[in-house]
Structure formats: C-alpha cells, structure tokens
Design an enzyme around this catalytic site. Structure first.
Site, short mmCIF file in Angstrom:
data_model
loop_
_atom_site.label_atom_id
_atom_site.label_comp_id
_atom_site.label_asym_id
_atom_site.label_seq_id
_atom_site.Cartn_x
_atom_site.Cartn_y
_atom_site.Cartn_z
N ARG A 1 0.83 -1.22 0.00
CA ARG A 1 0.00 0.00 0.00
C ARG A 1 0.86 1.27 0.00
NH1 ARG A 1 -3.01 -3.69 -0.53
NH2 ARG A 1 -5.17 -3.86 0.18
N SER B 1 -10.56 -0.67 3.05
CA SER B 1 -9.84 -0.74 4.33
C SER B 1 -9.49 0.67 4.78
CB SER B 1 -8.54 -1.51 4.17
OG SER B 1 -8.77 -2.81 3.71
N GLU C 1 -5.05 3.97 6.15
CA GLU C 1 -4.66 3.75 4.75
C GLU C 1 -5.20 4.88 3.88
OE1 GLU C 1 -6.26 1.24 1.31
OE2 GLU C 1 -5.45 -0.24 2.70
N1 EPU Z 1 -10.10 -10.47 10.38
C1 EPU Z 1 -10.90 -10.53 11.50
N2 EPU Z 1 -12.02 -9.74 11.56
C2 EPU Z 1 -12.38 -8.93 10.54
C3 EPU Z 1 -11.57 -8.86 9.39
C4 EPU Z 1 -10.43 -9.64 9.33
O1 EPU Z 1 -10.61 -11.25 12.45
O2 EPU Z 1 -13.42 -8.24 10.67
C5 EPU Z 1 -8.88 -11.32 10.32
C6 EPU Z 1 -9.13 -12.77 10.05
O3 EPU Z 1 -8.16 -13.47 10.78
C7 EPU Z 1 -8.84 -12.93 8.57
C8 EPU Z 1 -7.72 -11.93 8.39
O4 EPU Z 1 -8.06 -10.86 9.27
O5 EPU Z 1 -8.41 -14.22 8.26
C9 EPU Z 1 -7.58 -11.41 6.98
O6 EPU Z 1 -8.82 -10.86 6.54
P1 EPU Z 1 -9.09 -10.54 4.99
O7 EPU Z 1 -8.70 -11.70 4.15
O8 EPU Z 1 -10.47 -9.99 4.88
O9 EPU Z 1 -8.01 -9.45 4.67
P2 EPU Z 1 -7.55 -8.14 5.41
O10 EPU Z 1 -6.14 -8.28 5.81
O11 EPU Z 1 -8.53 -7.77 6.46
C10 EPU Z 1 -6.60 -7.14 3.19
C11 EPU Z 1 -6.69 -5.85 2.42
C12 EPU Z 1 -7.99 -5.74 1.65
C13 EPU Z 1 -8.07 -6.92 0.69
C14 EPU Z 1 -7.98 -8.22 1.50
C15 EPU Z 1 -7.93 -9.43 0.61
C16 EPU Z 1 -5.36 -4.27 3.69
C17 EPU Z 1 -5.36 -3.07 4.57
N3 EPU Z 1 -6.55 -4.73 3.34
O12 EPU Z 1 -7.63 -7.10 4.17
O13 EPU Z 1 -7.92 -4.55 0.87
O14 EPU Z 1 -9.28 -6.89 -0.07
O15 EPU Z 1 -6.74 -8.21 2.28
O16 EPU Z 1 -6.71 -9.48 -0.07
O17 EPU Z 1 -4.29 -4.75 3.33
C18 EPU Z 1 -8.50 -2.26 0.70
O18 EPU Z 1 -7.28 -2.03 0.66
O19 EPU Z 1 -9.36 -1.33 0.65
C19 EPU Z 1 -8.95 -3.63 0.87
C20 EPU Z 1 -10.24 -3.95 1.02
#
Ligand code: EPU
Length: 337
Positions: A162, A237, A333
């Site tokens: 990012r 995010s 972000e």
């Molecule tokens: N999790 C929770 N609760 C939540 C959300 C996430 O416990 O409400 C934990 C879980 O352990 C889950 C892990 O976080 O397994 C990862 O969650 P997720 O796969 O939804 O990914 P993220 O790390 O929360 C990132 C990006 C997203 C992107 C997803 C999928 C960032 C800041 N965000 O989210 O990007 O879609 O991975 O690749 O890196 C964006 O940048 O706007 C965005 C949506």
C-alpha cells in the site's frame, strides 16, 4: 475549459461525504491539464481521481481538478503478452472487466476494487495475493512545477505494501496521466491460493478455473465482506495491517493465543488490523449515521449523512483503543483531508 463554483463532492468520493469544492474543473485532456496549471489565479490545487481512498473532513478551498482522462490503447502485443495503456480517469473495475472480455490475464484478483486507474499505483492497490505492481510496466505523470511529462518505471515507483514513491518523496508533485500494464494472452498464471478464493471456486463447482472464473470468485467474496460504496459510503480498508516485530508478536501471543500473523521477513509479522479491531469490540458498531462495517472490521462506513470529522474521530478512538490493549499503532490507509 469551465470552472464551476460550490460543487458538492458527494458523488465524487466513495465515502459519500458532502463537502463543497469552492471551485471545480473536470479535466479531459493533458493539454487542458497543462492549461489549468498555468492559470495564475489558482495557486492551490487539489487532485481528485476516483475519490476512493480519501476522507473529506472540510470544504476544499483549492481548485479541485477532477482527472477524467479516458481511453484504453493496446500499445503492442505478441503471441503471449500484450502491453496496454489505460488513461488515469478510467474506472478501475471497468478496466479490469475490459481486460477480461479480451481474455487478457493478470488483473482478475483485483476485480471490484473501487477507484480509477490513475490512482491505483499511488497506493499499489492489492487484494487476494496480487498487487498492482505485478502487472505494472510504467506510468506517465505530469510534473506539476514544470508541466513536463515524466515516465516512471516500476523501479522508479518503489512499490511496497500500500505504498509507492507517490505517497513518499514525490507526494503531491505529480499527476498520473496514464498507466501501462503487461498482461498475458494465454497460459495465464492463476493465483487462487489466497484466502477463500479456492473455497469460493469449489462452491461455484469450478475445477479448472479461467481468469473470468477467478474474477467472479473475487467479486463474490468482496460482495460478501465489503459494502458496495454505491449503497453504503466507505473507502475500503480504512487502516493498513500493521507490521510488528516477531518478538512483540510472540509476546502478544502469550495473552492472545488466537492472534493471526503473517511473516513478512525473518523478524517481522503482519497482523490483520481487522482482527485487532474485532477483538476490541468495534466490529459492527453503529454510531448514528456512521460506524464499523458488520462483515469486515477494517472498513468504516457512512450510513447516511455522516460528517468526515465524525468518521475521523471514530478512527482515532479505534487507534487509541488498539494502542492501549495491544500496544500496536495502526495507521490509516486512506488520506484524511
Ligand atoms: N479479520 C478478523 N475480523 C475482521 C476482518 C479480518 O478477524 O473483521 C482477520 C481474520 O483473521 C482474517 C484476516 O483478518 O483471516 C484477513 O482478513 P481478509 O482476508 O479480509 O483481509 P484483510 O487483511 O482484512 C486485506 C486488504 C484488503 C483486501 C484483502 C484481501 C489491507 C489493509 N486490506 O484485508 O484490501 O481486499 O486483504 O486481499 O491490506 C482495501 O485495501 O481497501 C482492501 C479492502
């Protein structure tokens, strides 16, 4: 060239925040871009792309330049690959769909990300195991001070999680006009191992997925977790996932056995901010017109006529609480303006 006054920016930011642009212009060509930058009466400018990564907290006094440069061109191709130049004002998801319709592979995991082509490199958009940098070749950007075009190669952009040179030392100095991508025409490399993509493909009963299938799976997953900005204002995010030392992570694990973590180097671990926020109890909380999304705690939402300053206050409260409980600083972000 038509400069408009007191225009609401509500339709132009995905958070749907109603602030005014005291003066506003839609830019449709590079020539027009240069002309507007030469106007002496507007010393301060504000560059608006897809409005998908910003939280507006007040009216904008500067001249808002809305980058609406359109057009997609195939620059060259051989049997295996194609080089495509897309202008900055193209909607990102529509561009991804255009590539898929032409059977050009590489961007399918980035389906349904809000925003425009021109702003995608600034934060190196990423999702489901892929980042923009994986298909990026170069971009042309106008240097605001000299009104000359500079080509940035992938190395020049110094992409990171990012992050890019456009958020660091070149911040505010350039306007990205177009981006060139290298995409595959056949033998596409599919990335289906991240998270729930393979599960989603099984649900869809697809054994040998095409790039269209991967895109459809990503769209399904995103729709289940992330609110549609056309219905509920949001900016994806709101926070970045923090990277902490392995030592700090192991210490936290003593108290929070289920804390997830993904190694990013020998000594560093990336912790999902969504998990931290959920653990503090903020997930799904609604405070009148704004709150934290029910299905993904990383996403702050505007349910109606929220003010940007209210959402900013909520984000600070979340940051403060996470610092108190986990001693971790989570960074926004989105750009707060
Ligand atoms: N999790 C929770 N609760 C939540 C959300 C996430 O416990 O409400 C934990 C879980 O352990 C889950 C892990 O976080 O397994 C990862 O969650 P997720 O796969 O939804 O990914 P993220 O790390 O929360 C990132 C990006 C997203 C992107 C997803 C999928 C960032 C800041 N965000 O989210 O990007 O879609 O991975 O690749 O890196 C964006 O940048 O706007 C965005 C949506």
């Amino acid at each position: 060239m038509q400069i408009k006054h007191n225009i609401s920016l509500k339709p132009y930011n995905t958070f749907g925040i109603d602030v005014l642009a005291k003066q506003y212009i839609s830019i449709e060509s590079i020539e027009e871009l240069k002309q507007v930058l030469s106007l002496n009466e507007y010393p301060d400018i504000f560059i608006l792309g897809g409005g998908s990564n910003m939280l507006l907290t007040k009216d904008i006094e500067a001249l808002v330049m809305h980058i609406n440069l359109k057009g997609i061109t195939i620059l060259s191709e051989d049997e295996d690959f194609v080089l495509i130049k897309a202008n900055a004002g193209e909607n990102w998801h529509e561009f991804v769909l255009w590539c898929l319709n032409n059977n050009f592979g590489g961007l399918e995991n980035l389906s349904l990300i809000p925003g425009n082509v021109g702003t995608a490199p600034i934060q190196n958009i990423g999702a489901y195991g892929i980042e923009l940098k994986d298909s990026f070749v170069s971009c042309n950007a106008l240097h605001i001070a000299t009104k000359t075009i500079r080509t940035f190669t992938k190395e020049d952009c110094r992409f990171d999680y990012r992050n890019s040179v456009f958020k660091q030392e070149e911040k505010g100095k350039y306007i990205i006009c177009n981006v060139t991508f290298k995409l595959s025409k056949k033998n596409h490399t599919l990335h289906t191992s991240y998270g729930s993509i393979s599960d989603q493909l099984s649900v869809m009963k697809i054994e040998c997925p095409t790039i269209q299938d991967v895109s459809n799976a990503v769209i399904k997953i995103r729709q289940s977790k992330l609110p549609d900005p056309k219905k509920i204002g949001n900016s994806g995010s709101f926070f970045k996932n923090p990277i902490i030392t392995k030592k700090a992570y192991l210490k936290l694990k003593e108290n929070f056995q289920d804390i997830p973590g993904y190694p990013v180097s020998e000594t560093e671990i990336k912790v999902p901010a969504g998990w931290l926020i959920e653990k503090t109890g903020f997930k799904g909380k609604q405070f009148g017109t704004y709150g934290v999304h029910k299905a993904q705690a990383l996403v702050l939402v505007n349910y109606g006529n929220a003010k940007g300053s209210d959402i900013l206050e909520l984000s600070k409260l979340i940051q403060h609480t996470i610092k108190l409980i986990f001693n971790i600083s989570i960074e926004a972000e989105v750009n707060v303006l």
